[in-house]
Design an enzyme around this catalytic site. Structure first.
Site, PDB file in Angstrom:
ATOM      1  N   ASP A  44       0.835  -1.203   0.000  1.00 16.94           N
ATOM      2  CA  ASP A  44       0.000   0.000   0.000  1.00 16.94           C
ATOM      3  C   ASP A  44       0.870   1.253   0.000  1.00 16.94           C
ATOM      4  O   ASP A  44       0.560   2.245  -0.651  1.00 16.94           O
ATOM      5  CB  ASP A  44      -0.901   0.016   1.242  1.00 16.94           C
ATOM      6  CG  ASP A  44      -1.963  -1.066   1.164  1.00 16.94           C
ATOM      7  OD1 ASP A  44      -2.022  -1.759   0.122  1.00 16.94           O
ATOM      8  OD2 ASP A  44      -2.715  -1.222   2.138  1.00 16.94           O
ATOM      9  N   ALA A  45       1.966   1.181   0.755  1.00 18.03           N
ATOM     10  CA  ALA A  45       2.843   2.358   0.855  1.00 18.03           C
ATOM     11  C   ALA A  45       3.469   2.678  -0.506  1.00 18.03           C
ATOM     12  O   ALA A  45       3.562   3.850  -0.891  1.00 18.03           O
ATOM     13  CB  ALA A  45       3.932   2.107   1.882  1.00 18.03           C
ATOM     14  N   GLU A  46       3.860   1.640  -1.219  1.00 15.38           N
ATOM     15  CA  GLU A  46       4.437   1.872  -2.545  1.00 15.38           C
ATOM     16  C   GLU A  46       3.401   2.445  -3.502  1.00 15.38           C
ATOM     17  O   GLU A  46       3.696   3.319  -4.317  1.00 15.38           O
ATOM     18  CB  GLU A  46       5.026   0.568  -3.097  1.00 15.38           C
ATOM     19  CG  GLU A  46       6.319   0.178  -2.415  1.00 15.38           C
ATOM     20  CD  GLU A  46       6.741  -1.262  -2.708  1.00 15.38           C
ATOM     21  OE1 GLU A  46       7.949  -1.492  -2.824  1.00 15.38           O
ATOM     22  OE2 GLU A  46       5.865  -2.136  -2.823  1.00 15.38           O
ATOM     23  N   TYR A  47       2.169   1.926  -3.361  1.00 13.77           N
ATOM     24  CA  TYR A  47       1.082   2.449  -4.196  1.00 13.77           C
ATOM     25  C   TYR A  47       0.870   3.936  -3.895  1.00 13.77           C
ATOM     26  O   TYR A  47       0.799   4.766  -4.794  1.00 13.77           O
ATOM     27  CB  TYR A  47      -0.210   1.658  -3.948  1.00 13.77           C
ATOM     28  CG  TYR A  47      -1.345   2.070  -4.856  1.00 13.77           C
ATOM     29  CD1 TYR A  47      -1.563   1.425  -6.059  1.00 13.77           C
ATOM     30  CD2 TYR A  47      -2.188   3.129  -4.511  1.00 13.77           C
ATOM     31  CE1 TYR A  47      -2.596   1.807  -6.908  1.00 13.77           C
ATOM     32  CE2 TYR A  47      -3.220   3.524  -5.355  1.00 13.77           C
ATOM     33  CZ  TYR A  47      -3.426   2.853  -6.547  1.00 13.77           C
ATOM     34  OH  TYR A  47      -4.438   3.246  -7.381  1.00 13.77           O
ATOM     35  N   LYS A 126     -26.649 -13.923  -6.193  1.00 15.57           N
ATOM     36  CA  LYS A 126     -27.380 -12.729  -6.598  1.00 15.57           C
ATOM     37  C   LYS A 126     -27.179 -11.666  -5.532  1.00 15.57           C
ATOM     38  O   LYS A 126     -27.635 -11.789  -4.404  1.00 15.57           O
ATOM     39  CB  LYS A 126     -28.871 -13.024  -6.755  1.00 15.57           C
ATOM     40  CG  LYS A 126     -29.631 -11.815  -7.249  1.00 15.57           C
ATOM     41  CD  LYS A 126     -31.039 -12.181  -7.689  1.00 15.57           C
ATOM     42  CE  LYS A 126     -31.690 -11.007  -8.391  1.00 15.57           C
ATOM     43  NZ  LYS A 126     -31.776  -9.807  -7.543  1.00 15.57           N
ATOM     44  N   CYS A 421     -36.684  -5.628  39.898  1.00  9.00           N
ATOM     45  CA  CYS A 421     -36.513  -6.935  39.265  1.00  9.00           C
ATOM     46  C   CYS A 421     -37.886  -7.603  39.144  1.00  9.00           C
ATOM     47  O   CYS A 421     -38.605  -7.722  40.140  1.00  9.00           O
ATOM     48  CB  CYS A 421     -35.584  -7.807  40.094  1.00  9.00           C
ATOM     49  SG  CYS A 421     -35.499  -9.511  39.512  1.00  9.00           S
ATOM     50  N   CYS A 424     -37.798 -10.972  41.588  1.00  9.38           N
ATOM     51  CA  CYS A 424     -37.726 -10.942  43.048  1.00  9.38           C
ATOM     52  C   CYS A 424     -38.160  -9.613  43.642  1.00  9.38           C
ATOM     53  O   CYS A 424     -38.273  -9.476  44.848  1.00  9.38           O
ATOM     54  CB  CYS A 424     -36.313 -11.291  43.521  1.00  9.38           C
ATOM     55  SG  CYS A 424     -35.118  -9.978  43.223  1.00  9.38           S
TER      56      CYS A 424
HETATM   57  O1  JCF Z   1     -26.332 -10.180  -8.769  1.00 13.07           O
HETATM   58  C1  JCF Z   1     -27.298  -9.738  -9.327  1.00 13.07           C
HETATM   59  N1  JCF Z   1     -28.089  -8.956  -8.656  1.00 13.07           N
HETATM   60  C2  JCF Z   1     -27.583 -10.089 -10.751  1.00 13.07           C
HETATM   61  C3  JCF Z   1     -28.592  -9.439 -11.443  1.00 13.07           C
HETATM   62  C4  JCF Z   1     -26.808 -11.052 -11.378  1.00 13.07           C
HETATM   63  C5  JCF Z   1     -27.051 -11.377 -12.697  1.00 13.07           C
HETATM   64  O2  JCF Z   1     -26.317 -12.291 -13.306  1.00 13.07           O
HETATM   65  C6  JCF Z   1     -28.080 -10.736 -13.449  1.00 13.07           C
HETATM   66  C7  JCF Z   1     -28.856  -9.754 -12.784  1.00 13.07           C
HETATM   67  C8  JCF Z   1     -29.847  -9.120 -13.532  1.00 13.07           C
HETATM   68  C9  JCF Z   1     -30.038  -9.474 -14.860  1.00 13.07           C
HETATM   69  N2  JCF Z   1     -28.288 -11.062 -14.760  1.00 13.07           N
HETATM   70  C10 JCF Z   1     -29.248 -10.453 -15.459  1.00 13.07           C
HETATM   71  C11 JCF Z   1     -29.451 -10.835 -16.840  1.00 13.07           C
END
Ligand code: JCF
Length: 686
Positions: A44-47, A126, A421, A424
């Site tokens: 991180d320091a180098e960055y 998702k 309480c 009691c």
């Molecule tokens: O992670 C999600 N919320 C997510 C939404 C992942 C996916 O592969 C999606 C999506 C919404 C539409 N794929 C489509 C086609």
């Protein structure tokens, strides 16, 4: 060029331009290695050093700053309103499945339409965030937009540029001239918790959940505010593409890795799956790992992998027929708060508990949830009779998130924890500045008596099998016991009088009581129930005091020499043993026959080997369970902690390690696997 001794202004500027380009390129590359490949090459320091060099050059030559410079993540001008952006290709939504049957119907439909079975799927979590579209032109991020209604979204380019995990410039040079990347912006849980704490400290409202926090952060007109918000990104597809220089992959899985090489972050949990069964198994696995992830997910997205197959399936309305979101059971639901009861704990603390109309949350039925203390009740403004939001997330303990005030009954009143309480009747006293209050009756309060005994017999303490809550209650009610040492004087004649206790269960219980006498010093200390002395502290005490005698006479100063013992715990220990009732109790327990193996010479020498280490354990292991590892490390003098911080010296990472591993990597902490742990334990025991 000129023959002048000095450089002309143009030459200086040209040189600066070359240097700025070179620094930008390096910084983009290292951001890619860090955020996308999880494989940083510099510290991180180098960055920071490279970054500051670029900043100072740009300060001298502001006309050379380009929009996608690594320094341009923080700012941009505040807007009056967002501009609209029309998506070249509509941004789709997903159909949901809520059970295996619905998921199987999806699979069957595909089988029938494709008229074959040799297709494969991809699966990815998702994420619970916001869909965004990122447009790269000649490798530079030129536009970012929200999904909006799928056709038209809002231009949030300046905001998105503040997100570290989104590349401002692509890597390599085979990317298409125009590449639209789609994915989810979300807020990791650790960042969400910090943000809410900051909000509260500043007198602002906390966000209800990470999704709302992410949405609120992305839709800020002032990108400087977005820059302070801990947002992250994973890609899940592409949109519009122009002039690919290289053929793009013909399937989702390979495409994702192509994108990753160009600097786009993809989910580490992305998998290619060949069958329906493997998809269902993936779903189950994610249900299990979900509580360990550092971000919220609400299901699994499955897609047909090959684009040719996707095309054959087509769309219904705005959702593809080649993809489905198999949702997890809801983690947040509403129910009625029937009552608030006060529980009295082992140390007399009064804890308000919400009794709820039973409701299913995340697959389990919830009827109770702790409300912690008066401050928490005030902050959430929950009242008896309210409709409340109940949530199970991250950890498995359900909590009441808030009341729906608009549905509150007209005659409701704020709840106040009583100042006596409820068991009691003794006065309850506030403890210093703490939010808690405590029953002042001590062990004469039946509730405290009961909790003390329940703790004493519990699995991690004296481990007396067969002594359940109901039996403890009866023993107390029938005055067969008063203190924990009375357990060791119980007879067959006593026990047979209890409800539902046959000869056989009485014998078993007496055997269990007898067997519990052979214990360890640490278990015994833990069983005593000294305030704030948990398992881990008890183990430290065992490792540092060769005998009970020495512990009983330890001074605060002596105790403070032990690494994980601070002022409060040291004082609690001294106060506990100074109380004559307690020292008599300890004496009586020893006289009853409780004993443990003396620490061997070997053991006390061993205990020094890892005394400088602060170790965190994460993931699962083939040949150990975590408690065993913890105990062995303790015996070698190591401090074992539950969370990774800058102080951590070693992370022991097993299979399926999650956010702790990521955090340790980011902090540059030494990480060892099961084999290396074995080696460490063996070497340290020599
Ligand atoms: O992670 C999600 N919320 C997510 C939404 C992942 C996916 O592969 C999606 C999506 C919404 C539409 N794929 C489509 C086609």
């Amino acid at each position: 060029m000129s023959l002048d001794r000095g450089n002309t202004e143009e030459e200086v500027k040209e040189k600066a331009k070359v240097e700025i380009n070179e620094l930008s390129k390096q910084l983009h590359l290292h951001a890619h290695k860090y955020y996308v490949l999880d494989d940083p090459e510099i510290t991180d320091a180098e960055y920071d050093q490279l970054f500051r060099k670029l900043e100072s050059l740009e300060k001298n030559f502001p006309e050379l700053i380009i929009d996608t410079s690594p320094t341009q993540r923080v700012g941009g001008q505040a807007l009056d309103k967002f501009q609209q952006v029309a998506h070249v290709k509509p941004m789709l939504s997903l159909t949901n499945a809520f059970d295996n049957e619905e998921y199987q119907a999806f699979h069957k439909r595909i089988q029938q339409t494709l008229n074959r079975s040799d297709f494969d799927y991809i699966a990815e979590p998702k994420l619970d965030g916001l869909a965004v579209s990122l447009t790269y032109k000649n490798g530079l991020l030129v536009q970012a937009a929200t999904r909006g209604d799928g056709q038209i979204g809002e231009n949030i380019t300046s905001n998105v540029k503040t997100i570290d995990t989104i590349a401002l410039q692509l890597q390599g040079d085979h990317y298409p001239e125009i590449l639209e990347v789609r994915g989810e912006v979300f807020m990791p849980l650790a960042g969400f918790k910090n943000l809410n704490q900051t909000q509260l400290n500043n007198g602002d409202k906390a966000f209800a959940n990470p999704r709302n926090a992410a949405a609120g952060s992305l839709r800020q007109l002032d990108p400087a505010i977005t820059a302070t918000r801990p947002l992250a990104f994973y890609c899940y597809g592409i949109g519009h593409v122009e002039n690919p220089k290289h053929e793009l992959a013909d399937n989702y899985y390979d495409l994702m890795f192509q994108l990753k090489q160009w600097g786009i972050r993809i989910s580490p949990l992305l998998k290619q799956l060949p069958t329906l069964e493997s998809c269902l198994a993936y779903y189950q696995k994610l249900v299990e790992v979900r509580p360990n992830l550092d971000y919220e997910i609400d299901g699994v997205v499955f897609k047909l992998n090959h684009f040719a197959d996707q095309e054959k399936m087509g769309f219904i309305a705005r959702a593809p027929r080649w993809s489905i979101a198999y949702k997890f059971p809801a983690q947040e639901v509403s129910t009625t708060l029937l009552a608030i009861e006060i529980q009295v704990g082992r140390t007399g603390v009064l804890t308000p508990v919400a009794r709820l109309e039973p409701v299913e949350v995340g697959g389990v039925t919830v009827t109770n949830a702790t409300l912690h203390n008066q401050d928490e009740i005030n902050k959430k403004d929950v009242r008896v009779g309210d409709t409340v939001i109940v949530r199970r997330a991250g950890d498995v303990i359900p909590e009441v998130v808030r009341s729906i005030v608009s549905r509150r009954l007209p005659n409701s009143t704020p709840f106040v924890i009583p100042d006596t309480c409820p068991i009691c009747g003794a006065v309850a006293v506030k403890i210093n500045d703490e939010a808690k209050s405590r029953c002042s009756a001590g062990l004469t309060c039946p509730a405290q008596q009961k909790e003390v005994i329940k703790h004493f017999v519990s699995r991690k303490a004296m481990n007396i099998d067969g002594l359940g809550d109901r039996i403890v209650e009866q023993l107390l009610e029938n005055k067969l016991i008063l203190h924990v040492d009375d357990l060791y004087t119980l007879t067959k004649e006593n026990l047979i009088t209890l409800e539902r206790m046959g000869e056989k269960s009485v014998d078993n219980l007496l055997t269990a009581i007898e067997r519990s006498k052979q214990t360890t010093f640490a278990r015994f200390i833990y069983a005593l129930g000294i305030r704030e002395v948990g398992e881990s502290t008890a183990l430290s005490l065992q490792n540092n005091f060769k005998s009970l005698e020495l512990l009983l006479n330890a001074s605060t100063e002596e105790l403070l020499l032990i690494k994980d013992i601070g002022d409060v715990v040291a004082k609690n220990i001294v106060t506990f043993f100074a109380d004559e009732k307690n020292s008599r109790l300890v004496q009586s327990l020893i006289e009853a026959g409780i004993c443990w193996p003396e620490p061997s010479i070997n053991q006390s020498e061993k205990s020094q080997a890892l005394s400088d280490e602060i170790i965190v354990i994460t993931g699962s292991f083939e040949n150990f369970n975590r408690d065993e590892i913890k105990q062995q490390l303790h015996q070698l003098g190591a401090q074992v902690s539950g969370s990774v911080s800058k102080k951590t010296t070693i992370l022991v990472a097993g299979e399926k390690a999650g956010s702790k591993l990521e955090k340790a990597q980011n902090l540059g902490i030494r990480i060892i696997n099961e084999d290396e742990l074995n080696k460490l334990l063996n070497e340290s025991s020599l």
